[in-house]
Motif scaffolding. Structure first.
Motif, PDB file in Angstrom:
ATOM      1  N   PHE A   1      -5.456   7.432  42.494  1.00 58.89           N
ATOM      2  CA  PHE A   1      -5.499   8.014  43.825  1.00 58.89           C
ATOM      3  C   PHE A   1      -6.700   7.515  44.619  1.00 58.89           C
ATOM      4  O   PHE A   1      -7.667   7.005  44.070  1.00 58.89           O
ATOM      5  CB  PHE A   1      -5.520   9.544  43.721  1.00 58.89           C
ATOM      6  N   ASP A   2      -6.614   7.702  45.912  1.00 57.04           N
ATOM      7  CA  ASP A   2      -7.662   7.251  46.831  1.00 57.04           C
ATOM      8  C   ASP A   2      -8.644   8.399  47.060  1.00 57.04           C
ATOM      9  O   ASP A   2      -8.276   9.414  47.654  1.00 57.04           O
ATOM     10  CB  ASP A   2      -7.024   6.818  48.154  1.00 57.04           C
ATOM     11  N   PRO A   3      -9.898   8.287  46.604  1.00 60.20           N
ATOM     12  CA  PRO A   3     -10.856   9.391  46.741  1.00 60.20           C
ATOM     13  C   PRO A   3     -11.174   9.744  48.184  1.00 60.20           C
ATOM     14  O   PRO A   3     -11.687  10.820  48.466  1.00 60.20           O
ATOM     15  CB  PRO A   3     -12.101   8.869  46.006  1.00 60.20           C
ATOM     16  N   ARG A   4     -10.862   8.839  49.124  1.00 56.39           N
ATOM     17  CA  ARG A   4     -11.106   9.156  50.532  1.00 56.39           C
ATOM     18  C   ARG A   4     -10.113  10.175  51.071  1.00 56.39           C
ATOM     19  O   ARG A   4     -10.376  10.846  52.058  1.00 56.39           O
ATOM     20  CB  ARG A   4     -11.021   7.871  51.368  1.00 56.39           C
ATOM     21  N   LEU A   5      -8.956  10.282  50.403  1.00 57.14           N
ATOM     22  CA  LEU A   5      -7.918  11.211  50.871  1.00 57.14           C
ATOM     23  C   LEU A   5      -8.095  12.558  50.175  1.00 57.14           C
ATOM     24  O   LEU A   5      -7.288  12.982  49.349  1.00 57.14           O
ATOM     25  CB  LEU A   5      -6.528  10.625  50.609  1.00 57.14           C
ATOM     26  N   SER A   6      -9.169  13.242  50.536  1.00 58.91           N
ATOM     27  CA  SER A   6      -9.515  14.529  49.933  1.00 58.91           C
ATOM     28  C   SER A   6      -9.338  15.645  50.949  1.00 58.91           C
ATOM     29  O   SER A   6      -9.190  15.412  52.160  1.00 58.91           O
ATOM     30  CB  SER A   6     -10.970  14.499  49.456  1.00 58.91           C
ATOM     31  N   PHE A   7      -9.368  16.885  50.453  1.00 58.58           N
ATOM     32  CA  PHE A   7      -9.281  18.022  51.366  1.00 58.58           C
ATOM     33  C   PHE A   7     -10.486  18.077  52.299  1.00 58.58           C
ATOM     34  O   PHE A   7     -10.372  18.487  53.452  1.00 58.58           O
ATOM     35  CB  PHE A   7      -9.181  19.329  50.570  1.00 58.58           C
ATOM     36  N   ASP A   8     -11.661  17.685  51.788  1.00 53.69           N
ATOM     37  CA  ASP A   8     -12.867  17.724  52.610  1.00 53.69           C
ATOM     38  C   ASP A   8     -12.760  16.835  53.844  1.00 53.69           C
ATOM     39  O   ASP A   8     -13.387  17.106  54.873  1.00 53.69           O
ATOM     40  CB  ASP A   8     -14.089  17.297  51.787  1.00 53.69           C
ATOM     41  N   ARG A   9     -11.958  15.788  53.737  1.00 55.31           N
ATOM     42  CA  ARG A   9     -11.841  14.843  54.855  1.00 55.31           C
ATOM     43  C   ARG A   9     -10.546  15.033  55.647  1.00 55.31           C
ATOM     44  O   ARG A   9     -10.232  14.219  56.502  1.00 55.31           O
ATOM     45  CB  ARG A   9     -11.934  13.410  54.323  1.00 55.31           C
ATOM     46  N   PHE A  10      -9.826  16.100  55.357  1.00 57.51           N
ATOM     47  CA  PHE A  10      -8.610  16.408  56.114  1.00 57.51           C
ATOM     48  C   PHE A  10      -8.983  17.387  57.219  1.00 57.51           C
ATOM     49  O   PHE A  10      -9.390  18.514  56.966  1.00 57.51           O
ATOM     50  CB  PHE A  10      -7.551  17.015  55.194  1.00 57.51           C
ATOM     51  N   VAL A  11      -8.853  16.947  58.447  1.00 54.69           N
ATOM     52  CA  VAL A  11      -9.236  17.774  59.594  1.00 54.69           C
ATOM     53  C   VAL A  11      -8.098  18.745  59.907  1.00 54.69           C
ATOM     54  O   VAL A  11      -6.957  18.333  60.109  1.00 54.69           O
ATOM     55  CB  VAL A  11      -9.549  16.901  60.831  1.00 54.69           C
ATOM     56  N   VAL A  12      -8.434  20.038  59.960  1.00 57.07           N
ATOM     57  CA  VAL A  12      -7.429  21.086  60.132  1.00 57.07           C
ATOM     58  C   VAL A  12      -7.440  21.629  61.549  1.00 57.07           C
ATOM     59  O   VAL A  12      -8.495  21.854  62.144  1.00 57.07           O
ATOM     60  CB  VAL A  12      -7.671  22.239  59.126  1.00 57.07           C
ATOM     61  N   ALA A  13      -6.247  21.825  62.103  1.00 59.45           N
ATOM     62  CA  ALA A  13      -6.083  22.437  63.422  1.00 59.45           C
ATOM     63  C   ALA A  13      -4.777  23.225  63.425  1.00 59.45           C
ATOM     64  O   ALA A  13      -4.105  23.350  62.392  1.00 59.45           O
ATOM     65  CB  ALA A  13      -6.080  21.362  64.514  1.00 59.45           C
ATOM     66  N   ARG A  14      -4.413  23.766  64.555  1.00 52.65           N
ATOM     67  CA  ARG A  14      -3.211  24.589  64.640  1.00 52.65           C
ATOM     68  C   ARG A  14      -1.976  23.853  64.158  1.00 52.65           C
ATOM     69  O   ARG A  14      -1.110  24.427  63.494  1.00 52.65           O
ATOM     70  CB  ARG A  14      -3.007  25.038  66.099  1.00 52.65           C
ATOM     71  N   SER A  15      -1.872  22.564  64.454  1.00 49.91           N
ATOM     72  CA  SER A  15      -0.667  21.798  64.146  1.00 49.91           C
ATOM     73  C   SER A  15      -0.443  21.578  62.655  1.00 49.91           C
ATOM     74  O   SER A  15       0.675  21.300  62.226  1.00 49.91           O
ATOM     75  CB  SER A  15      -0.718  20.439  64.850  1.00 49.91           C
ATOM     76  N   ASN A  16      -1.496  21.711  61.841  1.00 52.74           N
ATOM     77  CA  ASN A  16      -1.343  21.408  60.415  1.00 52.74           C
ATOM     78  C   ASN A  16      -1.938  22.456  59.489  1.00 52.74           C
ATOM     79  O   ASN A  16      -2.017  22.244  58.278  1.00 52.74           O
ATOM     80  CB  ASN A  16      -1.953  20.036  60.091  1.00 52.74           C
ATOM     81  N   ILE A  17      -2.352  23.593  60.037  1.00 58.85           N
ATOM     82  CA  ILE A  17      -3.086  24.577  59.224  1.00 58.85           C
ATOM     83  C   ILE A  17      -2.220  25.166  58.114  1.00 58.85           C
ATOM     84  O   ILE A  17      -2.694  25.392  56.997  1.00 58.85           O
ATOM     85  CB  ILE A  17      -3.692  25.694  60.107  1.00 58.85           C
ATOM     86  N   LEU A  18      -0.947  25.418  58.389  1.00 51.31           N
ATOM     87  CA  LEU A  18      -0.076  25.968  57.347  1.00 51.31           C
ATOM     88  C   LEU A  18       0.059  24.987  56.186  1.00 51.31           C
ATOM     89  O   LEU A  18      -0.085  25.368  55.016  1.00 51.31           O
ATOM     90  CB  LEU A  18       1.304  26.291  57.925  1.00 51.31           C
ATOM     91  N   ALA A  19       0.326  23.724  56.502  1.00 53.81           N
ATOM     92  CA  ALA A  19       0.482  22.707  55.455  1.00 53.81           C
ATOM     93  C   ALA A  19      -0.816  22.524  54.671  1.00 53.81           C
ATOM     94  O   ALA A  19      -0.798  22.414  53.433  1.00 53.81           O
ATOM     95  CB  ALA A  19       0.926  21.388  56.077  1.00 53.81           C
ATOM     96  N   ALA A  20      -1.944  22.505  55.369  1.00 59.94           N
ATOM     97  CA  ALA A  20      -3.229  22.294  54.706  1.00 59.94           C
ATOM     98  C   ALA A  20      -3.562  23.444  53.762  1.00 59.94           C
ATOM     99  O   ALA A  20      -3.993  23.228  52.621  1.00 59.94           O
ATOM    100  CB  ALA A  20      -4.330  22.129  55.748  1.00 59.94           C
ATOM    101  N   ASN A  21      -3.372  24.682  54.211  1.00 62.42           N
ATOM    102  CA  ASN A  21      -3.683  25.836  53.366  1.00 62.42           C
ATOM    103  C   ASN A  21      -2.731  25.934  52.174  1.00 62.42           C
ATOM    104  O   ASN A  21      -3.132  26.275  51.061  1.00 62.42           O
ATOM    105  CB  ASN A  21      -3.633  27.124  54.193  1.00 62.42           C
ATOM    106  N   ALA A  22      -1.452  25.647  52.410  1.00 66.25           N
ATOM    107  CA  ALA A  22      -0.483  25.667  51.320  1.00 66.25           C
ATOM    108  C   ALA A  22      -0.805  24.595  50.287  1.00 66.25           C
ATOM    109  O   ALA A  22      -0.652  24.808  49.079  1.00 66.25           O
ATOM    110  CB  ALA A  22       0.922  25.470  51.871  1.00 66.25           C
ATOM    111  N   ALA A  23      -1.256  23.424  50.754  1.00 67.71           N
ATOM    112  CA  ALA A  23      -1.621  22.336  49.842  1.00 67.71           C
ATOM    113  C   ALA A  23      -2.812  22.737  48.970  1.00 67.71           C
ATOM    114  O   ALA A  23      -2.831  22.467  47.764  1.00 67.71           O
ATOM    115  CB  ALA A  23      -1.928  21.074  50.639  1.00 67.71           C
TER     116      ALA A  23
END
Length: 452
Positions: free
Chosen positions: A116-138
């Motif tokens: 896996f790519d260590p750059r693709l982490s939760f810390d580097r995933f920017v959360v906003a209204r459009s993706n908050i459900l998906a991010a929290n579920a992940a």
């Protein structure tokens, strides 16, 4: 016979490198050497430098090694890897095959992370209204405790962050579960491996490998649409994983109900957990993503006007936005040019043109109804009077011409009509455009309004 088997190992290894990927193969299987083949038991014995590495390969790649060998030697009944005397601990093998550079804050706890790519982490995933459900579920899916919703189905258009999230899930889960068996594959690879296993008579090994997963992540599910046998196997895999309390994450470019050619039982399983939609990124999210990227490059100066330009023109998905930023910064770095608005407008003009939002079927219906002064509900109505039927056919024609949607998808958006009705409408309008100059002009005007 052992000598003949030894001669096959380079070919077996090359096939494994293609299937597993160069990075995983080079780290774990490249140091492996052929030892012997026992014709009585049908067991191939391989050797590697340490017991740790041998145990890991046997546990994680044993079925795959057996499958690969049997494709070249039908009599093979098993493959085992033993650790040599040259090294007896993990340190030796890691020093021989150094790990890729991971961020210091995220130490490797599970060798599965190597894929896996260590750059693709939760810390580097920017959360906003459009993706908050998906991010929290992940995040919930990657936690130690069992997730509340399983399976997790992530859906969005291309470049919205699905791949980022499934990579983040896999990496967090691997750290929380150091001995977990994690499998991430595209739905297309699932289909290809399934077909290969059927043709090679190795379905048992294929099934066993997937059902041994503690976390299975399938990307781009839409590519198994219409493949009945593949769908059947996927259905059984999902059932077995769910029964065993394992975790499943699926991504696709549309919700389950919008997947044409997928049988009802599979749709039911996919919808049985949580379907989390990632919407198009809003202005605030796009700006925050740019600011985050720039914060990692403190020596680069990008004026606010350039940031605003990127936010304004690259609205469709995150991938295009980041691509435009990378192109601009690369040009400036390689030519010694200062980054300013004039440079952005000059170098990104073509990107801006290609990044214009795609036309949707809903927009086409609205434009056609506005032109012919109809209520939008007529697009789905059963009325067949010419004043309604002809505009409806025009809208179907434009939907096929201006969107990537299939005939069945278009039919569903027009009151659940059959795909044959859409095909008839498209052919009718194509013929009329040649014979009726007035209709041709009307369609051209509608197209201009949609593209403006």
């Amino acid at each position: 016979m052992s000598g003949d088997a030894a001669a096959l190992w380079p070919r077996v290894a090359e096939g494994l490198r293609r299937d597993l990927g160069a990075r995983t193969f080079d780290h774990w299987l490249k140091p492996v050497r052929f030892a012997e083949y026992c014709t009585l038991s049908g067991v191939v014995t391989l050797e590697t430098a340490s017991r740790f590495s041998a145990n890991w390969i046997n546990e994680r790649f044993g079925d795959r090694l057996e499958l690969a060998w049997r494709q070249h030697l039908n009599d093979v009944r098993g493959v085992t890897v033993r650790g040599g005397a040259a090294a007896t601990d993990r340190t030796a093998i890691l020093s021989a095959q150094p790990l890729p550079a991971f961020e210091a804050s995220q130490p490797v706890a599970n060798p599965a992370l190597l894929g896996f790519d260590p750059r693709l982490s939760f810390d580097r995933f920017v959360v906003a209204r459009s993706n908050i459900l998906a991010a929290n579920a992940a995040r919930r899916m990657a936690m130690l405790e069992a997730p509340q919703f399983n399976p997790l189905y992530l859906c969005s258009g291309t470049g919205q962050g699905k791949t980022h999230l499934i990579q983040a899930i896999a990496q967090d889960y691997a750290r929380a579960h150091p001995t977990a068996n994690i499998i991430l594959m595209s739905a297309e690879k699932f289909m290809l491996e399934f077909v290969g296993a059927m043709r090679g008579g190795d379905m048992m090994a294929f099934k066993a490998r997937l059902r041994a997963a503690d976390l299975l992540l399938l990307d781009d599910l839409q590519f198994v649409i219409g493949k009945n046998s593949t769908q059947e196997e996927l259905l059984h895999t999902i059932d077995d994983l769910m029964t065993a309390g394992k975790r499943l994450v699926v991504t696709a470019d549309r919700p389950p109900a919008m997947l044409d050619g997928v049988e009802a039982r599979l749709l039911s399983r996919l919808s049985g957990g949580l379907v989390a939609d990632i919407e198009a990124p809003e202005d605030d999210l796009r700006e925050r993503i740019i600011r985050q990227r720039l914060a990692a490059m403190p020596m680069v100066e990008v004026p606010d006007a350039v940031v605003a330009y990127l936010v304004k023109h690259f609205t469709r998905n995150i991938r295009e936005l980041e691509g435009a930023l990378n192109k601009l910064l690369a040009y400036a770095a390689l030519t010694g040019t200062t980054v300013d608005l004039a440079l952005a407008e000059d170098r990104l003009a073509e990107n801006v043109r290609s990044a214009r939002p795609r036309i949707t079927i809903d927009e086409i219906q609205r434009a056609v109804c506005a032109h012919y002064r109809l209520d939008k509900s007529e697009m789905a109505s059963k009325r067949r009077v010419r004043a309604v039927a002809r505009p409806r056919q025009v809208a179907m024609y434009l939907a096929k011409e201006m969107t990537p949607r299939s005939y069945p998808e278009i039919g569903r958006r027009f009151g659940g009509r059959d795909h044959s009705t859409v095909i008839h409408a498209v052919r009718t309008v194509e013929a009329l455009r040649v014979a009726d100059s007035e209709l041709d002009a009307e369609i051209a005007a509608i197209r201009r309004s949609l593209n403006s």
